[in-house]
Design an enzyme around this catalytic site. Sequence first.
Site, mmCIF file in Angstrom:
data_model
loop_
_atom_site.group_PDB
_atom_site.id
_atom_site.type_symbol
_atom_site.label_atom_id
_atom_site.label_comp_id
_atom_site.label_asym_id
_atom_site.label_seq_id
_atom_site.Cartn_x
_atom_site.Cartn_y
_atom_site.Cartn_z
ATOM 1 N N SER A 145 -1.481 6.445 -0.667
ATOM 2 C CA SER A 145 -2.492 5.423 -0.385
ATOM 3 C C SER A 145 -1.979 4.041 -0.819
ATOM 4 C CB SER A 145 -3.772 5.795 -1.139
ATOM 5 O OG SER A 145 -4.619 4.699 -1.309
ATOM 6 N N ASP A 192 -5.883 4.766 5.611
ATOM 7 C CA ASP A 192 -6.202 4.812 4.175
ATOM 8 C C ASP A 192 -7.670 4.515 3.934
ATOM 9 O OD1 ASP A 192 -5.400 5.083 1.361
ATOM 10 O OD2 ASP A 192 -6.126 3.023 1.278
ATOM 11 N N ARG A 243 -12.171 10.701 0.164
ATOM 12 C CA ARG A 243 -11.760 11.212 -1.156
ATOM 13 C C ARG A 243 -12.756 10.814 -2.225
ATOM 14 N NH1 ARG A 243 -6.528 8.326 -1.838
ATOM 15 N NH2 ARG A 243 -6.633 9.139 -3.942
ATOM 16 N N LYS A 298 -0.318 1.173 1.857
ATOM 17 C CA LYS A 298 -0.951 -0.151 2.023
ATOM 18 C C LYS A 298 0.033 -1.274 1.712
ATOM 19 C CE LYS A 298 -4.576 0.397 -0.618
ATOM 20 N NZ LYS A 298 -5.376 1.554 -0.965
ATOM 21 N N HIS A 329 -0.369 -4.491 -7.504
ATOM 22 C CA HIS A 329 -1.488 -3.560 -7.302
ATOM 23 C C HIS A 329 -1.771 -2.854 -8.624
ATOM 24 C CE1 HIS A 329 -3.927 -1.391 -4.248
ATOM 25 N NE2 HIS A 329 -3.864 -0.371 -5.103
HETATM 26 N N1 URA Z 1 -5.978 2.708 -5.493
HETATM 27 C C1 URA Z 1 -5.641 2.904 -4.185
HETATM 28 O O1 URA Z 1 -5.376 1.959 -3.464
HETATM 29 N N2 URA Z 1 -5.589 4.157 -3.721
HETATM 30 C C2 URA Z 1 -5.866 5.231 -4.465
HETATM 31 O O2 URA Z 1 -5.794 6.340 -3.969
HETATM 32 C C3 URA Z 1 -6.222 5.027 -5.806
HETATM 33 C C4 URA Z 1 -6.263 3.747 -6.317
#
Ligand code: URA
Length: 432
Positions: free
Chosen positions: A183, A161, A168, A187, A82
């Site tokens: 977040s 999320d 947000r 995930k 990620h």
């Molecule tokens: N990427 C994400 O998945 N969540 C965030 O809050 C910021 C970047």
Amino acid sequence: MDFQRLIAAKRDGKRLRPQDWRWIAEAASEGLVPDYQLTALLMAVYLRGMDFSETYALTEAVAGSGERLSWPGVDRPLVDKHSTGGVGDKLSLVVVPLLAACGAAVPKLSGRGLGHTGGTLDKLQAIPGYRAELSPEELRRILTRTGCFIAGHTRRIAPADAVLYHLRDVTATVDSIPLVAASIVGKKLAAGAETFVIDVKTGRGALFASQPKALRLARLIKRASEKAGKTCVCVVSEMGAPLGRKVGNALEVEEALAVLAGEDVPEVRELSLELAAQGLKAAGIAPGITAARTMSRKGLDDGSAREVFEQMISAQGGDLDAFAKRKRGTPVSAELKAPRDGWLRRLDALVVGRAARLAGAGRTLADDEIDPEAGVEIIAKPGSRITTGDPILVVHASEEDELRAAMKELRGGITIGDEPPGPRPLIRRILS
Ligand code: URA
């Protein structure tokens, strides 16, 4: 549950209990409270922060707000990658198949771009036929057959999320270290891998421009992942200037394909190799970092990562031949030329990201249409010697107005000086 009481408690700097966070995640995913109450809570968190126990409770609550995927029958080590988001960041398109080519299984769920950063799904959807929405059965079949997939988040996976992140994004509460950590790790836990490789960006084009903040985020992501029993390596990498030479959806797929074909595209090859190597080492696929680096270089150079990428795209319905033969370019393009002789000292990633979005490559609102061919090509990278009139950037846009807006934005994004810029290491820290 009295939601106003939770907002007031957070406003006053109190700590909420794990059951409060579970209720907040449930309320968000099921629409049980209005957006104005959720956003008031998010702003209170943004201003007051959360301690580790709260961050972890929210992480768990996000992961548990939908299905948690598991991969019985997949006998390779499960690794996920990620990025906190950047400009020209097409690294997942290289790193995911590269990890799979080296023996990992990579079940990657990705998002769309919002704000000045691009999203992996938008890039892949520049490939004709590519499908991001796949059933759990299809995901399992593709993961078993090709070793990886890159699919979209569905409403069934970490739905809290999706709601919180969207709120947000429009309420100036994205850049909160605990909210970002919850977040991302929430995930990742829902997607079911055992090892996470997280690229935490720092610099003007990143969520956290300051290096100390990016490092705090990296430490928090690692701590929350480890508390959940996962192995996590965070690479804090530079995002002051765009990565590579192309920003925009089809443009970035082209550049990723070039790297997969062995081309040494600046920053993209080096960082992809290191992220993959860190993942291979952390997952125990390679015995140490030297062996892992050798393995990832081989996987890229012998064409196996490219082969896996082609198999993955084809398994997800994409047609790379049609992509190669597509009509390239946009109705209008223009060059930004050097106004004087000198050294290109600064090419601001934030400005280039905004300009690419204005040109049609990204969205301002969640359901805006994007033009897959729009974007910015970088002719001169920071550190280049240039003479007056040399092209520095080429902008491709769908319409004249968009082109003008993008060009206007870009003028503030470059600095030309009499001295070359100092070195800027691509990788700032590795927390392994
Ligand atoms: N990427 C994400 O998945 N969540 C965030 O809050 C910021 C970047």
